[in-house]
Design an enzyme around this catalytic site. Structure first.
Site, PDB file in Angstrom:
ATOM      1  N   ASP A  67       0.812  -1.212   0.000  1.00 12.71           N
ATOM      2  CA  ASP A  67       0.000   0.000   0.000  1.00 12.71           C
ATOM      3  C   ASP A  67       0.849   1.267   0.000  1.00 12.71           C
ATOM      4  O   ASP A  67       2.074   1.214   0.174  1.00 12.71           O
ATOM      5  CB  ASP A  67      -0.974  -0.004   1.200  1.00 12.71           C
ATOM      6  CG  ASP A  67      -0.300  -0.407   2.517  1.00 12.71           C
ATOM      7  OD1 ASP A  67       0.945  -0.416   2.581  1.00 12.71           O
ATOM      8  OD2 ASP A  67      -1.020  -0.715   3.474  1.00 12.71           O
ATOM      9  N   GLU A 143      -9.664  -1.969   5.304  1.00  8.25           N
ATOM     10  CA  GLU A 143     -10.304  -1.656   6.577  1.00  8.25           C
ATOM     11  C   GLU A 143     -11.568  -2.501   6.754  1.00  8.25           C
ATOM     12  O   GLU A 143     -12.096  -3.052   5.785  1.00  8.25           O
ATOM     13  CB  GLU A 143     -10.684  -0.166   6.589  1.00  8.25           C
ATOM     14  CG  GLU A 143      -9.504   0.782   6.378  1.00  8.25           C
ATOM     15  CD  GLU A 143      -8.684   1.025   7.633  1.00  8.25           C
ATOM     16  OE1 GLU A 143      -8.512   0.086   8.434  1.00  8.25           O
ATOM     17  OE2 GLU A 143      -8.209   2.156   7.819  1.00  8.25           O
TER      18      GLU A 143
END
Ligand code: PGA
Length: 241
Positions: A67, A143
């Site tokens: 990421d 998430e």
């Protein structure tokens, strides 16, 4: 799922570095999926040590990072490209052109996500994917959500992740609100996964992820379904297992 509990953070890092070194020895041109955060720092220290001792050769290794923050340049000392240069890439003989981190400055973030997923797919997905876990169970920046996101995508970071990350920024207003992350599908296509969990504050999420139900509300819980996962924990993180 293999679970290895080390006495402390140092022991966990020794284990983690040994497993990654074994992957490189087994397949010198392996694709390593790499992670940032405080957990892997000690693992990268030991890998650099092995390289400096002449025990490990990164010259054919390819790497893809999980990421990157949207809006941070590679020169920003909080960007994940900067982190990787400092903690690993500049300390070993990996070729710069073989290291990949999503471009957080891309003008078209959607196109960058597609480019990055195609790059990972073109590599055949990682031979070994190293992961940390967030306090909310995130892996990469996936998430808690109502479903598991499949491919590389743009994500709005949750308040708890922004708060956890703010310790690295002088001004809370500078903490990025969005990131590009490999998807859960991209991570699950790795041939092997190495999940590192350290510290007392991770003991609840370690139990939820490893022993609780598989749910996108605890993204790491999906690793229970992966056929080749090794989890390395220190004793503090393993306290509730
Ligand atoms: P940490 O982050 O290693 O800094 O705790 C892990 C993560 O958020 O994935």
């Amino acid at each position: 799922m293999r679970i290895i509990v080390a006495k402390d953070y140092e022991g966990m890092c020794v284990n983690g570095a040994n497993l990654i070194a074994a992957q490189i020895l087994l397949k010198p041109d392996c694709v390593l999926g790499l992670a940032t955060g405080s957990t892997p720092c000690g693992i990268y220290d030991r890998l650099a040590g092995k390289y400096q001792a002449g025990e490990l050769d990164f010259s054919a290794v390819r790497s893809v990072n999980l990421d990157e923050y949207v809006g941070l340049s590679p020169e920003n000392d909080q960007s994940y490209r900067y982190f990787m240069q400092k903690n690993l890439f500049s300390r070993v003989n990996i070729r710069p052109e073989n290291t990949h981190v999503p471009d957080g400055l891309a003008a078209d973030i959607e196109a960058e996500c597609q480019r990055y997923e195609a790059l990972i797919a073109g590599y055949g997905y990682p031979d070994l994917q190293l992961l940390g876990i967030g306090l909310n169970g995130h892996i990469g920046f996936n998430e808690p959500e109502d479903q598991f996101p499949v491919a590389t995508h743009r994500v709005a970071l949750t308040e708890s992740t922004i708060a956890a990350n703010s310790r690295f920024f002088e001004n809370p207003a500078e903490v990025p609100r969005a990131a590009i992350t490999m998807g859960i599908g991209s991570i699950m296509r790795a041939k092997r996964v190495l999940l590192a969990i350290s510290g007392e504050n991770k003991k609840e999420i370690a139990r939820a992820a490893l022993c609780g139900p598989v749910t996108p509300q605890v993204p790491a819980s999906i690793l229970q379904l992966h056929p080749d996962v090794t989890v390395i924990l220190d004793a503090a993180a393993a306290a509730l297992l």
